[in-house]
Design a protein around this motif. Sequence first.
Motif, PDB file in Angstrom:
ATOM      1  N   GLU A   1       5.296  -2.538  19.507  1.00 34.21           N
ATOM      2  CA  GLU A   1       4.075  -2.015  19.256  1.00 34.21           C
ATOM      3  C   GLU A   1       4.270  -0.540  18.643  1.00 34.21           C
ATOM      4  OE1 GLU A   1       0.600  -3.377  20.147  1.00 34.21           O
ATOM      5  OE2 GLU A   1       1.139  -4.238  22.244  1.00 34.21           O
TER       6      GLU A   1
ATOM      7  N   GLU B   1       9.288 -10.271   4.154  1.00 30.63           N
ATOM      8  CA  GLU B   1      10.534 -10.369   4.501  1.00 30.63           C
ATOM      9  C   GLU B   1      10.695 -12.000   4.930  1.00 30.63           C
ATOM     10  OE1 GLU B   1      12.934  -8.528   4.592  1.00 30.63           O
ATOM     11  OE2 GLU B   1      14.540  -9.481   5.805  1.00 30.63           O
TER      12      GLU B   1
ATOM     13  N   TYR C   1       1.017 -11.983  16.004  1.00 33.57           N
ATOM     14  CA  TYR C   1       1.166 -10.403  16.013  1.00 33.57           C
ATOM     15  C   TYR C   1      -0.065  -9.906  15.373  1.00 33.57           C
ATOM     16  CZ  TYR C   1       6.373 -11.638  15.683  1.00 33.57           C
ATOM     17  OH  TYR C   1       7.243 -12.079  15.734  1.00 33.57           O
TER      18      TYR C   1
ATOM     19  N   LYS D   1      11.517  -2.801  12.465  1.00 38.90           N
ATOM     20  CA  LYS D   1      10.730  -3.666  13.149  1.00 38.90           C
ATOM     21  C   LYS D   1      10.808  -5.207  12.295  1.00 38.90           C
ATOM     22  CE  LYS D   1       6.277  -2.706  14.300  1.00 38.90           C
ATOM     23  NZ  LYS D   1       5.291  -1.616  14.239  1.00 38.90           N
ATOM     24  N   VAL D   2      10.917  -5.192  11.150  1.00 38.79           N
ATOM     25  CA  VAL D   2      11.071  -6.261  10.265  1.00 38.79           C
ATOM     26  C   VAL D   2      12.494  -6.936   9.903  1.00 38.79           C
ATOM     27  CG1 VAL D   2      10.458  -7.019   7.906  1.00 38.79           C
ATOM     28  CG2 VAL D   2       8.570  -5.855   9.180  1.00 38.79           C
ATOM     29  N   ARG D   3      13.254  -5.957   9.835  1.00 41.81           N
ATOM     30  CA  ARG D   3      14.732  -6.316   9.431  1.00 41.81           C
ATOM     31  C   ARG D   3      15.622  -6.039  10.553  1.00 41.81           C
ATOM     32  NH1 ARG D   3      12.178  -4.059   4.879  1.00 41.81           N
ATOM     33  NH2 ARG D   3      11.816  -5.935   3.553  1.00 41.81           N
TER      34      ARG D   3
ATOM     35  N   LYS E   1       4.677  -6.082   4.609  1.00 39.89           N
ATOM     36  CA  LYS E   1       6.084  -6.127   4.884  1.00 39.89           C
ATOM     37  C   LYS E   1       6.739  -7.295   5.659  1.00 39.89           C
ATOM     38  CE  LYS E   1       7.836  -1.760   5.839  1.00 39.89           C
ATOM     39  NZ  LYS E   1       8.147  -1.320   4.525  1.00 39.89           N
ATOM     40  N   PHE E   2       6.170  -7.348   6.846  1.00 44.37           N
ATOM     41  CA  PHE E   2       6.344  -8.399   7.778  1.00 44.37           C
ATOM     42  C   PHE E   2       6.473  -9.564   7.114  1.00 44.37           C
ATOM     43  CE2 PHE E   2       5.399 -11.787  11.069  1.00 44.37           C
ATOM     44  CZ  PHE E   2       6.481 -11.432  11.964  1.00 44.37           C
TER      45      PHE E   2
ATOM     46  N   PRO F   1      10.975  -7.599  17.370  1.00 49.13           N
ATOM     47  CA  PRO F   1       9.999  -7.466  16.171  1.00 49.13           C
ATOM     48  C   PRO F   1       8.504  -7.367  16.996  1.00 49.13           C
ATOM     49  CG  PRO F   1      11.159  -9.898  16.732  1.00 49.13           C
ATOM     50  CD  PRO F   1      11.782  -8.822  17.614  1.00 49.13           C
ATOM     51  N   LYS F   2       8.328  -7.559  18.099  1.00 47.02           N
ATOM     52  CA  LYS F   2       7.134  -7.459  18.535  1.00 47.02           C
ATOM     53  C   LYS F   2       6.891  -5.994  18.995  1.00 47.02           C
ATOM     54  CE  LYS F   2       4.719 -10.752  20.254  1.00 47.02           C
ATOM     55  NZ  LYS F   2       3.433 -11.371  19.475  1.00 47.02           N
TER      56      LYS F   2
END
Lengths: 735, 735
Positions: free
Chosen positions: A164, B523, B510, A387-389, B519-520, A161-162
């Motif tokens: 870049e 979620e 972040y 990145k998010v899911r 988005k992040f 999730p981090k």
Amino acid sequence: MAKRPTIIWTKVDEAPMLATYSLLPIVRNFVKHAGVDVELRDISLAGRILAQFGYQPDDLAYLGELVWKPEANIMKLPNISASVPQLIDAVKELQSQGYDLPDFPEDPQTEEEKEIRAKYDKCIGSVVNPVLRQGNSDRRIAPPVKEYAKKHPHKLGEVSPKSESYVAYMKSGDFYEHEKSVTIEKDTKIRWEFVDKNGNVTVLKEVEVGKGDVVDGTYMSRKKLREFFDEVIRDAKEKGILFSLHVKATMMKVSDPVIFGDAIRVYYKKLFEKHGKELEEIGFDPNKGLVDLENKLSKLPPEKQEEIKKTIEEIYKEQPGLYMVDSDRGITNLHRPNDVIIDNSVPSVIKNGLKAWGPDGNTYDCVITVPDRSYATMYSEIVEDVKVRGQFDPTKVGTVANIGLMAMKAEEYGSHDKTFFPPDDGIIRIVDEDGNVLMEHEVEKGDIYRSCITKDIAIRDWIKLAVTRAKELKMPIVFWLDSLRAHDRELIKKIREELPKYDLEGVEWYIKAPKDAMKFTLERFRNGLDTIAVTGNVLRDYLTDLFPIIEVGTSARALSIVPLIAGGGLFETGAGGSAPRHVQQFVKEGHLRWDSLGEFLAFVEALKLAYKQSGEENKRILIMADTLSKAVSRYLDTDKTPKRKVGQLDTRGSHYWLARYWAEELANQTEDPELAEIFKPVAQKLAENEEKILSEIAATEGSPKDIGGYYHPDDAKAEAAMRPSKTFNEIIDNL
Amino acid sequence: MAKRPTIIWTKVDEAPMLATYSLLPIVRNFVKHAGVDVELRDISLAGRILAQFGYQPDDLAYLGELVWKPEANIMKLPNISASVPQLIDAVKELQSQGYDLPDFPEDPQTEEEKEIRAKYDKCIGSVVNPVLRQGNSDRRIAPPVKEYAKKHPHKLGEVSPKSESYVAYMKSGDFYEHEKSVTIEKDTKIRWEFVDKNGNVTVLKEVEVGKGDVVDGTYMSRKKLREFFDEVIRDAKEKGILFSLHVKATMMKVSDPVIFGDAIRVYYKKLFEKHGKELEEIGFDPNKGLVDLENKLSKLPPEKQEEIKKTIEEIYKEQPGLYMVDSDRGITNLHRPNDVIIDNSVPSVIKNGLKAWGPDGNTYDCVITVPDRSYATMYSEIVEDVKVRGQFDPTKVGTVANIGLMAMKAEEYGSHDKTFFPPDDGIIRIVDEDGNVLMEHEVEKGDIYRSCITKDIAIRDWIKLAVTRAKELKMPIVFWLDSLRAHDRELIKKIREELPKYDLEGVEWYIKAPKDAMKFTLERFRNGLDTIAVTGNVLRDYLTDLFPIIEVGTSARALSIVPLIAGGGLFETGAGGSAPRHVQQFVKEGHLRWDSLGEFLAFVEALKLAYKQSGEENKRILIMADTLSKAVSRYLDTDKTPKRKVGQLDTRGSHYWLARYWAEELANQTEDPELAEIFKPVAQKLAENEEKILSEIAATEGSPKDIGGYYHPDDAKAEAAMRPSKTFNEIIDNL
């Protein structure tokens, strides 16, 4: 009485051609029991040459006519899009076989030479697809492949999730911003004109267009493009991540090399500042990649060469790391414009958990640079989504099929000959034969101007195809179109005009801008639901790789169907090309590792079409299709695909398994007992002789094979090499 | 020994001031048992006037100094930002009460008049916030409010997956595209200059800046803006949905009315084409909304008026429907620039299931037009999210708190006096006192040029606040910053510089571009997880409404804290303003419906700060805070908020319940038995006398109240009116 359908099987080049010697007798002898003929037509490079000089019928021309008839049903295997050196090689081989062919005239002078050259020109480059692809595209994963992938999921890299990594695109100045589009109101001729600051007009091109055709024009500002590269490269440096550029110089072969060249001009700015004069002297063309500099560097005195190499070293220290094509060999993203092809490279980064290889052979986050917003925003959406899911799970995701607008060189697919680089600041405009200016763009010297024509009939066929498939598959269709983009708006108008003509009962349809379409599709995809993407040319091309790579690990296993506008079908196989290296291995050590899976899957679809062409009367054809599909599932499940090394199962052995499974499925089906009776003894014999057949094949592994020619093998020799098991041949031939 | 902290309670205007007469004695008498003083300071309009003319101490000036001291702890209730007519009214009232005040000089001539005018000018407009808000902002939903919303969810409209609503934004030409930004290297003076085509230079403004301050400049192309409106309006028409425009003309009071005006110029294009001359004659200013035309129309002869009205009718038939502010009264989105305020209006559309009211009083899908990409993309993300994933469920969503960069007029918040409209095509540039050009923009006549200064100290304080809150709340912090935006890049540099200075153990942080941050965050939000958004001024402002509206139905129930840079705290209440209509109702029929919930919640936070200010020694203060918080939960749960109609529970009765619950919580806590003993009899008496107290209050409902003044009530009269229950007063006063 039912019509007796004929499926055309194409004779092509290299590995798939060799495989045909073994596979064609099998399919032919199986499906004859369903009243289907399989006819071989030669579109190989050698075949095309021989046809040009009267040694054999012109099968490509024949197929070019056939595709415009409803009875067309063509298995199109991958063939060579010949370069000049390949052509010269092929001619040499044919001459040595006794054909009286003239040499290829590199620089034709006399009328006779020019005539010869004209004939050879018809054999060079991508000459088959434009003739055969008289329809839009229907790409999807066949059920057996999808099932296999769910049971044996390929590995996708975890996403932090981090991470870049992100997709960078232009804020302004791109094709997306400047697009204009008109729908032609009556048949006319249109011409592209460049008007300089003094009003001088140069005609760049002229073509005929018909009522309803959609004509677009747009340009990319090179100044803005370079500013953008500068900003992105700086951002990568600040974040300590890699810079990567993703274009498609192979397909967008006029515009994209220039975009690529600008990335070099910006990344290696210091090189041009310090050594501009020398680079010009030796004729370095950044559009050809840094390899062009390497190739031409020897023209300079050694000390200059050293200076330049030193500057390049410095640049690598000062600039962010480059995404590597091959870090072992030091091949960077900017080495050659054709090395990084967006439709495969972006999915690869996603597959690798948003990581890419850097110069030191380690993986890093990277800026995924996709300059134009027409394509970039949907990639941005999927990258941010993972990145998010988190990474996708191939055992759980649905499937995304694609209906692509491609017919008649639609959209960017046909833009090469309408891509211009203004010689000076001025205006490029499109004018019809009555002198009406359809659109104009103020451009600066060197900007990339691009125009496309999309034929009315192609668009309407595409819409029809989408509706048809939605009904057949009971999946929602999403038109990936942005109502704030000029071209897309014209298409949307046609969709709103066409849709009411169909019975839309049960058809769930949407029109969404690409980024929103991606969001919508991904939500379904993650929830295991299936969706059909209905897209124009470039997005079609990009998506037909993206989802298959996520779903089944490769797009080579996707079905590629071209439902022909006239009603027939073209079934394409082999996204991986015709595989020259496989032939070398076979000739050297008697092991062929071409996987005919693409042919098996396509043949299922060809049979389904043959059933329709039979007037939907001959159910036996459907049984053939259905049993073959089941056989393919077992083929995959039991892992009977050819292996890489000599001594292991190869193409020929894999065909044995396919034939055996297919025969067993036919023997076991109960819908047509008569047909089952025919195949019961076949299945039994194939099973009983398993060891014998496989050892007859295995016995030929490890020794060189003489097939009597690379481009134009000797049929008897090739057949002998590809059908080494007498036992197997007897069973098949006596069917 | 522990320091004895003092909480300042502000005397303000209208309803919250009236409520203070009842509430202040309660809190004062409760918290004195924890050794906390509550001191009243007068920042009301009348108080400010009286202070200017020496009738009372200047409390605002006092607070202006206090906020720069660590002991500051201020309850800031909503006050009047006086318009001139309000000021004149207030002066009249004060004169009638015997104060010898000069009349307001509308057009001061003499020195004396000018001096008087200067004093009154210090009382006009938003004069309190700029003095007190010496810090960044910390906004969130207090736990009792969140719990209440989860138990009693407000209704959100279902979203159809087929909704055609979407957020439209510019492709290019906006502030987002053109932004440039520099970090100042040494203290200097900078000036904005306009340079015309002939090189003539006009200085537009000059200010001092310090080392580390971030200076931005950008502009919006009016030509591109109008092209954009044209495209969006056409798209709305084609889709058969409403057109809506969302700006914030109240806050961005120089730039946004012009953007609004351009929407009118495009939507009502035909009006200007047909009647341009007349509209100019009567001085119609589209930046003031269509209401300005209505106001000035009578200057024209009746037949002209009719013609213009007819044209407007035609326009409404030809153009897409307009989003209505009040369809019953025919008030459209384009009626007045201040009617549709983006931070509330976009969330409202989301709340209504992406539907908005059209001219016929029915709801429709709508284009949500937010021209600038700096703000639009995050709205696009959430709108598309609800289309794909469905409406939010208030019982399940997490919370999104906000740390906003606001201190010292940061970012767009301080841009009004640096917003320019170039008088001609030319260049606007920023030059420092050494003559260095920090940046320049090529602009066209009428473009909107905007510049902001963000102070170094404000940015660093904001980063510190984010880290502090991340640790306190154990929530991830997300800086909503786009590394490809110039201003954001400068901020990111500072973040990367500052963060290593803190112990980041356990801090999950972040940096994400707004759309990706959304988005992040979404979620997490959908999964019930909490997140802190760390944003700059405009996004701060937009987000602090967006999430509270989704979470608890209104942003009025959100906590608004300004942790002061010097270490103290400012606790703001009352997003709904000071409510003049509530006062009218009270004077007329003795019923006040001001809900002091904001004050209750803010006071919990003020107490927590007081605990810190006590050197974290006086635990009793924490117990006060904790029990008050529990009391508020019960207040909400048992629905003791004031009701709208006379005869129902009003503000005074609601204070009784608060006091009772608080006393009960204090009596029931076991941590400080001595404190419990103090409050046990209080709780008992309050419970025993419930009926008596409430009927003493109810007895005063229905009759007019004399409070001796609107702006400057008579304390004795107001207190009598607001504390009508002898029984209740006795219990409180004897505490």
